[in-house]
Design a protein around this motif. Sequence first.
Motif, PDB file in Angstrom:
ATOM      1  N   LEU A   1       0.816  -1.232   0.000  1.00 35.64           N
ATOM      2  CA  LEU A   1       0.000   0.000   0.000  1.00 35.64           C
ATOM      3  C   LEU A   1       0.845   1.275   0.000  1.00 35.64           C
ATOM      4  O   LEU A   1       0.305   2.364  -0.202  1.00 35.64           O
ATOM      5  CB  LEU A   1      -0.922   0.036   1.229  1.00 35.64           C
ATOM      6  N   ALA A   2       2.153   1.106   0.194  1.00 40.51           N
ATOM      7  CA  ALA A   2       3.006   2.297   0.319  1.00 40.51           C
ATOM      8  C   ALA A   2       2.891   3.210  -0.895  1.00 40.51           C
ATOM      9  O   ALA A   2       2.594   4.403  -0.760  1.00 40.51           O
ATOM     10  CB  ALA A   2       4.457   1.873   0.537  1.00 40.51           C
ATOM     11  N   TYR A   3       3.116   2.653  -2.087  1.00 44.47           N
ATOM     12  CA  TYR A   3       3.105   3.515  -3.281  1.00 44.47           C
ATOM     13  C   TYR A   3       1.728   4.157  -3.511  1.00 44.47           C
ATOM     14  O   TYR A   3       1.646   5.384  -3.663  1.00 44.47           O
ATOM     15  CB  TYR A   3       3.573   2.745  -4.527  1.00 44.47           C
ATOM     16  N   PRO A   4       0.635   3.362  -3.530  1.00 52.70           N
ATOM     17  CA  PRO A   4      -0.664   3.998  -3.791  1.00 52.70           C
ATOM     18  C   PRO A   4      -1.016   5.097  -2.788  1.00 52.70           C
ATOM     19  O   PRO A   4      -1.537   6.140  -3.176  1.00 52.70           O
ATOM     20  CB  PRO A   4      -1.669   2.834  -3.694  1.00 52.70           C
ATOM     21  N   VAL A   5      -0.691   4.859  -1.505  1.00 53.88           N
ATOM     22  CA  VAL A   5      -1.051   5.868  -0.494  1.00 53.88           C
ATOM     23  C   VAL A   5      -0.185   7.125  -0.655  1.00 53.88           C
ATOM     24  O   VAL A   5      -0.689   8.251  -0.639  1.00 53.88           O
ATOM     25  CB  VAL A   5      -0.932   5.277   0.938  1.00 53.88           C
TER      26      VAL A   5
END
Lengths: 316, 294
Positions: free
Chosen positions: B29-33
């Motif tokens: 979820l790091a990149y999308p968030v």
Amino acid sequence: MDASKRELRARLKKVAREQREKRTTVQKVVLWVVFGIFVLYAVSLLIPFLWLLLNSFKTRLEFSAGVVSGNGGLSFPKEFDISNYYEALIGFRVRVGSGESARNVNLLGMFGYSILLTATTTFLEVFFSAATAYIMAKYNFPGKGFIFAMVLISMVVPIVGSLPVMYRFMGKIGLRNTLPGVWFVYVSGFGFGFLLMNAHFKGIPWTYAEAAQIDGASHFGIFFRIMLPMSVPQLLSLAIITAIGYWNDYATPKIYLPSMPTVAVGLDSLTKEIQKTSDYPLMFSCMLVAIVPILVVFACFQKVIISNVVAGGIKG
Amino acid sequence: MEKTKGKEHKIRRRYNLSVGAVVFICVLLAYPVIHFLITWVYINSQTIALSFTRYNPVVNDYQIPNDIFYNYKMWIDRFLHDERYSSILWNSALYVPVTCGITLPLSVVCSYFLYKDLPGKNFFKVIYFLPSILPVVVLTMAFRLGFDTFGYVNALLRFMGIQNPPIWYNVVLLSGAMARIPQELVEVGRLEGINFTQEMTKVVIPLVWPTIVTLFTVGMNTVLTIYLQAYFLMGSAEGNFNTGTVAMYLFGNYSNQQQVPQLAAFGLLCSVIFVPFIFLGRRIMNHFFREVDY
């Protein structure tokens, strides 16, 4: 095709036949009138492309002669000359960039840029959409509801005016006019693909993951070795419609990647340049060549594309 | 330190998360968030903040002027007193009656007849959908060239052609929604002796109303988003006021860094003007029929 499918199709045909027989004369007349209107509308959509096709095989002189005679180019070429297509694909070039980085690019080169951009961006977008959708569908964690709400708000509330700020920001972080920069602009993991894949992952029973966990699979292992392979048809459908969107997009590559003109961007420049020479048959060839890949993809995956558009937008 | 660890442990237990699951969620979820925080939260808050500033060429930066509403006042004044800018608003607003008042009703009627087993319905669906997957540049030029001096249509058809309502995308969505209507519901109506018009208005439209509302909202959103069609049909975005739209004006000027504050204020002001109408439109539409699960 198995027997049950054949039987179902036969039953559906029978029901449709019965319905047709039940129609009154007035209803039949209305349907045929509507059919006529539909045919006219379909023809009005196809005629521009048939006109382009016919004239793309003509020489510049033949096309001009047709215009002077007043037939509006609605005549068959005397000879089907494919040299325009060669010229469109390889011969005619436009200048891109400035200073030392300036160079000439032909339509074939633009195809290369489009393929590179579309393939990489589609892969990244599909992967991140699947990853976010899977986590939001299958895991419960603090902030999940907040993330979901924010994503939905960002989809519903249209805020315009941020383009110049985004353009400035991309320049500040050094990603303007670079491929990673366009990836960053395009790939979010929270778009249409997220909604599509979220619904899909919600439908997959968790028992598969539990069985894998018993066999010692990690969370990454479950996602990459079980969930993703189980979702190949959905991922492929998503990849096709995503790729078509990227292939056709004009604004993002035009703004953030001017040194690598994709087909959609370069075609605009090509046609403007060709218009200066009035070589319209060459311009028509460029336009037709540019849509061939999309038509091939559409011909191969027509049902997948249409059904996914329906699935993505059916409910309010 | 121990207190923090204890809190983390409590959260993990409450949500039934192992350390591996936390790592997995954080990594994926790091990149999308982060992307969302940058491209939506940061960029939009920057847009709002910059809309209250002015470019100062002496320091080559944006500064807050004495009158922080300067940009907004300037645009309101232009919209009210300068015909060039009011025409941008007017042109954008004109897309709403076209998309919601002409295209959408036509799409509903077309979809209904495709749903009624019209001969060649699959062929029509494919042909009508095809333009929506072609590049806008090719599509608009293909139509425009036919209307040119050397083209195949005369001045009258030229007008009609440009007004050719782009119903294709709507038809596919609506016929998909109509295909889901249970046949028994339609059969009951037929036994009652209803005709085509009654069937369409009393049975089919109420059942596909959520899809119609979605398309209506999308149609209303065009007021803020549409520009490519006008751009390719009429030419340059910069300084095109006769056929220009809100989005086209931004597209034509995005690279002018000195104008960022004015453009940000322009975009936000247009959002403030049009977004309430979009939501109001959706709200009114939702009141006509109640959503039914079938």
